[in-house]
Design a protein around this motif. Structure first.
Motif, short mmCIF file in Angstrom:
data_model
loop_
_atom_site.label_atom_id
_atom_site.label_comp_id
_atom_site.label_asym_id
_atom_site.label_seq_id
_atom_site.Cartn_x
_atom_site.Cartn_y
_atom_site.Cartn_z
N VAL A 177 0.86 -1.19 0.00
CA VAL A 177 0.00 0.00 0.00
C VAL A 177 0.89 1.23 0.00
CG1 VAL A 177 -1.80 1.27 1.23
CG2 VAL A 177 -1.76 -1.23 1.34
N CYS A 215 -2.83 6.66 -0.65
CA CYS A 215 -4.07 6.22 0.00
C CYS A 215 -4.84 7.40 0.60
CB CYS A 215 -3.73 5.22 1.11
SG CYS A 215 -5.13 4.72 2.14
N ILE A 216 -6.15 7.46 0.28
CA ILE A 216 -7.02 8.52 0.80
C ILE A 216 -8.02 7.97 1.81
CG2 ILE A 216 -6.79 10.02 -1.22
CD1 ILE A 216 -9.52 8.90 -2.20
N ALA A 217 -7.76 6.77 2.33
CA ALA A 217 -8.60 6.16 3.37
C ALA A 217 -10.02 5.86 2.88
CB ALA A 217 -8.64 7.03 4.63
N ASP A 218 -10.14 5.49 1.62
CA ASP A 218 -11.45 5.12 1.07
C ASP A 218 -12.05 3.93 1.83
OD1 ASP A 218 -13.37 5.15 -1.46
OD2 ASP A 218 -12.81 3.07 -1.07
N GLY A 219 -11.23 2.93 2.13
CA GLY A 219 -11.68 1.81 2.96
C GLY A 219 -12.26 0.63 2.21
N ALA A 220 -12.47 0.74 0.90
CA ALA A 220 -13.09 -0.36 0.14
C ALA A 220 -12.23 -1.62 0.18
CB ALA A 220 -13.33 0.07 -1.30
N CYS A 221 -10.93 -1.47 0.20
CA CYS A 221 -10.03 -2.64 0.26
C CYS A 221 -10.27 -3.40 1.55
CB CYS A 221 -8.58 -2.18 0.14
SG CYS A 221 -8.10 -0.97 1.38
N TRP A 258 -6.72 -0.72 9.98
CA TRP A 258 -6.50 0.74 9.95
C TRP A 258 -5.35 1.12 10.86
CZ3 TRP A 258 -8.44 3.34 6.20
CH2 TRP A 258 -9.72 3.11 5.72
N VAL A 280 -4.52 2.02 5.41
CA VAL A 280 -4.67 0.58 5.65
C VAL A 280 -3.30 -0.08 5.66
CG1 VAL A 280 -7.02 0.28 4.85
CG2 VAL A 280 -5.16 0.21 3.20
N CYS A 318 -9.58 -0.01 -5.42
CA CYS A 318 -9.06 1.23 -4.84
C CYS A 318 -9.20 2.38 -5.85
CB CYS A 318 -7.58 1.08 -4.47
SG CYS A 318 -6.88 2.63 -3.86
N PRO A 319 -9.87 3.48 -5.45
CA PRO A 319 -10.15 4.57 -6.39
C PRO A 319 -8.91 5.36 -6.79
CG PRO A 319 -10.89 5.17 -4.18
CD PRO A 319 -10.47 3.72 -4.12
N VAL A 320 -7.82 5.22 -6.04
CA VAL A 320 -6.61 5.99 -6.36
C VAL A 320 -5.41 5.08 -6.69
CG1 VAL A 320 -7.25 8.10 -5.14
CG2 VAL A 320 -6.17 6.23 -3.87
N ALA A 372 -3.77 2.79 -5.04
CA ALA A 372 -2.71 2.83 -4.03
C ALA A 372 -2.14 1.46 -3.70
CB ALA A 372 -3.26 3.48 -2.76
N ILE A 373 -2.74 0.37 -4.24
CA ILE A 373 -2.33 -0.99 -3.85
C ILE A 373 -1.78 -1.76 -5.05
CG2 ILE A 373 -3.09 -3.16 -2.79
CD1 ILE A 373 -5.34 -1.70 -1.45
FE1 F3S Z 1 -6.67 3.47 0.78
FE2 F3S Z 1 -7.44 2.64 -1.58
FE3 F3S Z 1 -7.86 1.14 0.51
S1 F3S Z 1 -7.60 4.70 -0.81
S2 F3S Z 1 -8.09 2.58 2.19
S3 F3S Z 1 -5.86 1.72 -0.29
S4 F3S Z 1 -9.24 1.40 -1.20
#
Ligand code: F3S
Ligand code: F3S
Length: 106
Positions: A41, A46-52, A63, A76, A94-96, A98-99
């Motif tokens: 990650v 990471c913007i803390a979307d949380g979907a992962c 978290w 995460v 993940c919308p950005v 990050a993973i």
């Molecule tokens: Fe972060 Fe993407 Fe998960 S923004 S919390 S790595 S879905």
């Protein structure tokens, strides 16, 4: 721009946190690097979307608080990356971007 899938070649290992590799540069609180190897990650994306975390079928993520990071105040941590079954859901959701997941890095 998402996580660099070749981070293990392009970055230096900066240490360990919560039993995971951390890839630099690390300059808190603004730069926190990439956490994990098999499941990685990019904390600086990471913007803390949380979907992962909510959707991983084997509950790899926890978290952690990251106060004063410019993108989000929590991230995460792929604490249980050794449990990952490579479904790639987190990578896709993940919308950005990050993973990155790569079993050859484990
Ligand atoms: Fe972060 Fe993407 Fe998960 S923004 S919390 S790595 S879905
Ligand atoms: Fe979970 Fe992502 Fe692996 S959703 S099983 S950590 S590929």
């Amino acid at each position: 721009m998402g996580i660099d899938p070749n981070f293990d070649a392009n970055r230096e290992k900066a240490g360990e946190e919560n039993g995971l590799d951390v890839w630099g540069p690390v300059e808190p609180p603004e730069k926190l690097g990439i956490h994990g190897s098999h499941v990685a990650v990019d904390y600086d994306i990471c913007i803390a979307d949380g979907a992962c975390l909510e959707n991983c079928p084997v509950d790899v993520f926890d978290w952690v608080d990251t106060p004063d990071h410019p993108e989000s105040e929590r991230k995460v941590e792929p604490t249980r990356e050794d449990q990952c079954i490579d479904c790639m859901l987190c990578v896709d959701i993940c919308p950005v971007d990050a993973i990155d997941v790569d079993p050859s890095r484990s």
